[in-house]
Design a protein around this motif. Structure first.
Motif, PDB file in Angstrom:
ATOM      1  N   HIS A 267       0.854  -1.182   0.000  1.00 24.24           N
ATOM      2  CA  HIS A 267       0.000   0.000   0.000  1.00 24.24           C
ATOM      3  C   HIS A 267       0.893   1.237   0.000  1.00 24.24           C
ATOM      4  N   PHE A 268       0.464   2.279  -0.670  1.00 27.92           N
ATOM      5  CA  PHE A 268       1.271   3.500  -0.700  1.00 27.92           C
ATOM      6  C   PHE A 268       0.376   4.729  -0.627  1.00 27.92           C
ATOM      7  N   VAL A 269       0.945   5.784  -0.057  1.00 27.04           N
ATOM      8  CA  VAL A 269       0.320   7.114  -0.021  1.00 27.04           C
ATOM      9  C   VAL A 269       1.437   8.115  -0.282  1.00 27.04           C
ATOM     10  N   PHE A 270       1.404   8.746  -1.444  1.00 27.25           N
ATOM     11  CA  PHE A 270       2.425   9.723  -1.799  1.00 27.25           C
ATOM     12  C   PHE A 270       1.771  11.062  -2.117  1.00 27.25           C
ATOM     13  N   GLY A 271       2.462  12.125  -1.773  1.00 25.89           N
ATOM     14  CA  GLY A 271       2.047  13.422  -2.270  1.00 25.89           C
ATOM     15  C   GLY A 271       2.201  13.459  -3.776  1.00 25.89           C
ATOM     16  N   TYR A 272       1.408  14.303  -4.441  1.00 21.01           N
ATOM     17  CA  TYR A 272       1.441  14.356  -5.907  1.00 21.01           C
ATOM     18  C   TYR A 272       1.471  15.816  -6.341  1.00 21.01           C
ATOM     19  N   ASP A 273       2.304  16.089  -7.353  1.00 18.16           N
ATOM     20  CA  ASP A 273       2.460  17.475  -7.819  1.00 18.16           C
ATOM     21  C   ASP A 273       1.134  18.049  -8.309  1.00 18.16           C
ATOM     22  N   ALA A 274       0.868  19.283  -7.915  1.00 22.66           N
ATOM     23  CA  ALA A 274      -0.366  19.973  -8.325  1.00 22.66           C
ATOM     24  C   ALA A 274      -0.175  20.566  -9.721  1.00 22.66           C
ATOM     25  N   ALA A 275      -0.167  19.695 -10.712  1.00 13.66           N
ATOM     26  CA  ALA A 275      -0.023  20.138 -12.103  1.00 13.66           C
ATOM     27  C   ALA A 275      -1.256  20.941 -12.515  1.00 13.66           C
ATOM     28  N   PRO A 276      -1.097  21.893 -13.438  1.00 16.55           N
ATOM     29  CA  PRO A 276      -2.240  22.747 -13.834  1.00 16.55           C
ATOM     30  C   PRO A 276      -3.468  21.957 -14.270  1.00 16.55           C
ATOM     31  N   LYS A 277      -3.287  20.890 -15.066  1.00 16.96           N
ATOM     32  CA  LYS A 277      -4.438  20.111 -15.528  1.00 16.96           C
ATOM     33  C   LYS A 277      -5.139  19.404 -14.372  1.00 16.96           C
ATOM     34  N   LEU A 278      -4.347  18.957 -13.393  1.00 13.89           N
ATOM     35  CA  LEU A 278      -4.925  18.280 -12.241  1.00 13.89           C
ATOM     36  C   LEU A 278      -5.699  19.269 -11.375  1.00 13.89           C
ATOM     37  N   VAL A 279      -5.134  20.463 -11.212  1.00 16.91           N
ATOM     38  CA  VAL A 279      -5.827  21.506 -10.446  1.00 16.91           C
ATOM     39  C   VAL A 279      -7.132  21.895 -11.145  1.00 16.91           C
ATOM     40  N   GLU A 280      -7.083  21.998 -12.475  1.00 16.09           N
ATOM     41  CA  GLU A 280      -8.290  22.349 -13.226  1.00 16.09           C
ATOM     42  C   GLU A 280      -9.369  21.277 -13.063  1.00 16.09           C
ATOM     43  N   PHE A 281      -8.951  20.018 -13.086  1.00 16.33           N
ATOM     44  CA  PHE A 281      -9.915  18.920 -12.919  1.00 16.33           C
ATOM     45  C   PHE A 281     -10.541  18.983 -11.522  1.00 16.33           C
ATOM     46  N   ALA A 282      -9.714  19.224 -10.489  1.00 14.46           N
ATOM     47  CA  ALA A 282     -10.240  19.294  -9.123  1.00 14.46           C
ATOM     48  C   ALA A 282     -11.174  20.489  -8.955  1.00 14.46           C
ATOM     49  N   ALA A 283     -10.835  21.612  -9.577  1.00  9.19           N
ATOM     50  CA  ALA A 283     -11.668  22.805  -9.460  1.00  9.19           C
ATOM     51  C   ALA A 283     -13.035  22.606 -10.107  1.00  9.19           C
ATOM     52  N   ASN A 284     -13.123  21.717 -11.091  1.00  9.47           N
ATOM     53  CA  ASN A 284     -14.387  21.481 -11.785  1.00  9.47           C
ATOM     54  C   ASN A 284     -15.222  20.350 -11.192  1.00  9.47           C
ATOM     55  N   LEU A 285     -14.741  19.772 -10.085  1.00  5.97           N
ATOM     56  CA  LEU A 285     -15.527  18.740  -9.425  1.00  5.97           C
ATOM     57  C   LEU A 285     -16.833  19.334  -8.910  1.00  5.97           C
ATOM     58  N   VAL A 330     -12.202  18.048   1.429  1.00  2.00           N
ATOM     59  CA  VAL A 330     -11.514  16.911   0.841  1.00  2.00           C
ATOM     60  C   VAL A 330     -12.443  16.222  -0.151  1.00  2.00           C
ATOM     61  N   ALA A 331     -11.849  15.727  -1.238  1.00  4.10           N
ATOM     62  CA  ALA A 331     -12.601  14.989  -2.257  1.00  4.10           C
ATOM     63  C   ALA A 331     -11.683  13.923  -2.830  1.00  4.10           C
ATOM     64  N   GLN A 332     -12.216  13.072  -3.687  1.00  5.27           N
ATOM     65  CA  GLN A 332     -11.413  12.043  -4.322  1.00  5.27           C
ATOM     66  C   GLN A 332     -11.976  11.695  -5.694  1.00  5.27           C
ATOM     67  N   PHE A 333     -11.099  11.176  -6.550  1.00 12.39           N
ATOM     68  CA  PHE A 333     -11.519  10.755  -7.879  1.00 12.39           C
ATOM     69  C   PHE A 333     -10.465   9.794  -8.422  1.00 12.39           C
ATOM     70  N   PRO A 334     -10.832   8.916  -9.345  1.00  9.31           N
ATOM     71  CA  PRO A 334      -9.839   8.005  -9.943  1.00  9.31           C
ATOM     72  C   PRO A 334      -8.924   8.766 -10.900  1.00  9.31           C
ATOM     73  N   TYR A 335      -7.668   8.357 -10.913  1.00  7.99           N
ATOM     74  CA  TYR A 335      -6.697   9.055 -11.774  1.00  7.99           C
ATOM     75  C   TYR A 335      -5.616   8.058 -12.193  1.00  7.99           C
ATOM     76  N   ARG A 336      -5.307   8.052 -13.480  1.00 11.90           N
ATOM     77  CA  ARG A 336      -4.250   7.189 -13.993  1.00 11.90           C
ATOM     78  C   ARG A 336      -3.094   8.046 -14.493  1.00 11.90           C
ATOM     79  N   PRO A 337      -1.948   8.016 -13.771  1.00  9.43           N
ATOM     80  CA  PRO A 337      -0.777   8.741 -14.272  1.00  9.43           C
ATOM     81  C   PRO A 337      -0.342   8.193 -15.623  1.00  9.43           C
ATOM     82  N   ARG A 342      -2.881   1.336 -14.692  1.00 13.57           N
ATOM     83  CA  ARG A 342      -4.190   1.345 -14.048  1.00 13.57           C
ATOM     84  C   ARG A 342      -4.382   2.651 -13.299  1.00 13.57           C
ATOM     85  N   ALA A 343      -5.635   2.914 -12.956  1.00 13.91           N
ATOM     86  CA  ALA A 343      -5.967   4.142 -12.222  1.00 13.91           C
ATOM     87  C   ALA A 343      -5.869   3.891 -10.723  1.00 13.91           C
TER      88      ALA A 343
END
Length: 500
Positions: A267-285, A330-337, A342-343
């Motif tokens: 199991h892993f939990v890592f911080g992830y860079d707040a890339a512009p596209k990722l921020v845009e996706f989160a803002a539109n949730l 806090v929110a969550q969504f599936p994401y595939r780097p 896999r996501a």
């Protein structure tokens, strides 16, 4: 262990408590610091040492067989005139445990007859000889030293209660080991403009033990070469623990490795860079995807009356820019780097920050923080709490840096300084092992949470008379500390395990 030893400690404790008891009464006519002029005399027969706690540490090391393992695995000396490889390794580690901060402090212990008698040593290596030894270790030797230390570590883990082995929390991070030297081979300049080295540390959060310490040039990014050492930590922990969790900041969200770690059941939990596209996706949730993030409060602090925030007053009075946290969701969504097949779960925290100057609110600032995980059991809030728990590794790194002084760079190149870091960090590991082997859960937790300096003063720096008897060696405690009984308990455990 003889019962009268515990009774003697209790009597000493009672005497100290009597002396420290404060009773209201008349003013004292003379100062407290007032006594007869002392007379110094020299004992011809009795020897003593100020660091009697080293006796329990050395007894534990021998019972675990760490000294034998070092001699069997490392072959750096063609002839043992007179020291073996284990003598050099333990000499450096014990120097730090005995309050030393650098190799030159070994000279103090070389003049301590009681200390050498305690170890059963005719003499110990001097600073120059110790420095020569760390220069002899190659990369394979350093790795082997870490491996055999970890083999001994597993013995300690297996003696723990069953609930200890339910989950291993492995933290990984990089730090800086600065130097003002100009002739240190392999050093580099960091992004902060600091010259030195950039060690990588992989630690076990459960016990705060350093599993691997890897030295690198100062210009290397935190994640450089980390996958190899994370894999070695997984190989070490997975057979011993039911569940293994990896944690790290954004530098260690290695998307090329996530699928592989997931496939091996980690199991892993890592911080992830707040890339512009990722921020845009989160803002539109949608708004319904967000829920308030409530932080767990420390109940022990609620009993205290809060003092006024002096810094806040100065910031407001002088009209400095001030950033205040107004709310968190806090929110969550599936994401595939892009480099994963896999996501995974992407947990995002949205912070509403108020940017103020003086009493004026300038604007609200929304910031997003991302965490990627493959854990499907914990809630989003629990994932955030788990990720934030990694911050305790900063305290471990601080202790290795300035408590143990293990991340100093006394040698002339990267390789020999790596060897010193690994050997010196053994002092912190021995502290952890000492605590884990104590029979009482409260005592275990106490030692594991102690800062190194506090451990030194409470457990190691206890004056002892060193007496050779027909049956062996006897250490007579000449002073009482509130944790001196830990030494007696440790010796009892060692005697029990040796006879088993």
């Amino acid at each position: 262990m003889k019962k009268f030893n515990h009774a003697s400690l209790r009597r000493r404790k009672q005497r100290i408590q009597e002396r420290l008891r404060h009773e209201a009464g008349a003013d004292r006519p003379v100062p407290m610091f007032r006594g007869p002029r002392p007379v110094y005399t020299v004992s011809d027969r009795a020897t003593a040492t100020a660091v009697g706690g080293i006796g329990a540490i050395h007894t534990m090391v021998r019972e675990l067989g760490l000294d034998r393992a070092i001699d069997e695995a490392l072959h750096l000396l063609k002839r043992h005139l007179p020291y073996h490889e284990s003598d050099h390794v333990l000499n450096i580690a014990y120097n730090l445990m005995a309050g030393g901060t650098k190799l030159e402090d070994l000279e103090v212990l070389r003049q301590d007859e009681g200390y050498m008698d305690l170890l059963g040593a005719e003499r110990i290596p001097d600073p120059t000889t110790a420095g020569d030894f760390v220069r002899r270790l190659g990369a394979r030797d350093v790795e082997r030293l870490m491996d055999l230390t970890n083999e001994t570590r597993v013995q300690v883990w297996r003696d723990q209660p069953e609930d200890f082995r339910r989950c291993a929390l492995i933290d990984v991070d990089g730090t800086l080991a600065p130097t003002v030297g100009q002739k240190k081979r392999g050093m580099g300049i960091s992004y902060k403009g600091i010259w030195g080295y950039a060690p990588l540390l992989v630690t076990l959060a459960n016990t705060r033990e350093p599993l691997f310490v890897v030295n690198r040039p100062g210009n290397r990014p935190s994640h450089d070469g980390a996958a190899k050492w994370i894999d070695k930590a997984l190989d070490l922990c997975q057979p011993e623990f039911e569940r293994v969790v990896l944690r790290g900041d954004t530098d260690f969200s290695l998307t090329t490795e996530l699928d592989r770690w997931d496939e091996r059941g980690v199991h892993f939990v890592f911080g992830y860079d707040a890339a512009p596209k990722l921020v845009e996706f989160a803002a539109n949730l949608p708004q319904k995807a967000w829920e308030p993030l409530e932080r767990r409060r420390d109940r022990s602090r609620e009993r205290r009356t809060k003092r006024e925030n002096v810094k806040e007053q100065i910031v407001v009075e002088n009209g400095y820019v001030n950033i205040k946290l107004k709310a968190e969701w806090v929110a969550q969504f599936p994401y595939r780097p892009g480099k994963c097949k896999r996501a995974y779960r992407m947990v995002v925290v949205r912070k509403n920050l108020s940017v103020e100057r003086g009493d004026q609110v300038l604007f609200d600032d929304l910031r997003y923080f991302f965490y990627i995980t493959n854990d499907g059991d914990l809630t989003a809030r629990e994932i955030v709490a788990l990720a934030n728990g990694r911050c305790d590794q900063e305290n471990v790194i601080e202790q290795l840096k300035n408590g143990v002084n293990a991340l100093r760079v006394p040698a002339y190149d990267l390789q020999s300084n790596w060897a010193y870091m690994v050997i010196a960090s053994l002092a912190w590991t021995l502290k952890a092992w000492f605590g884990m082997r104590l029979p009482e859960p409260e005592a275990k937790a106490d030692v594991l949470r102690m800062e190194f300096k506090r451990f030194y003063h409470a457990v190691i720096r206890i004056p002892c008379q060193v007496v050779r008897t027909a049956r062996g060696l006897e250490l007579r405690l000449l002073a009482w500390t509130d944790r001196a009984h830990y030494l007696l308990q440790s010796m009892q455990v060692t005697a029990r395990l040796s006879s088993a």
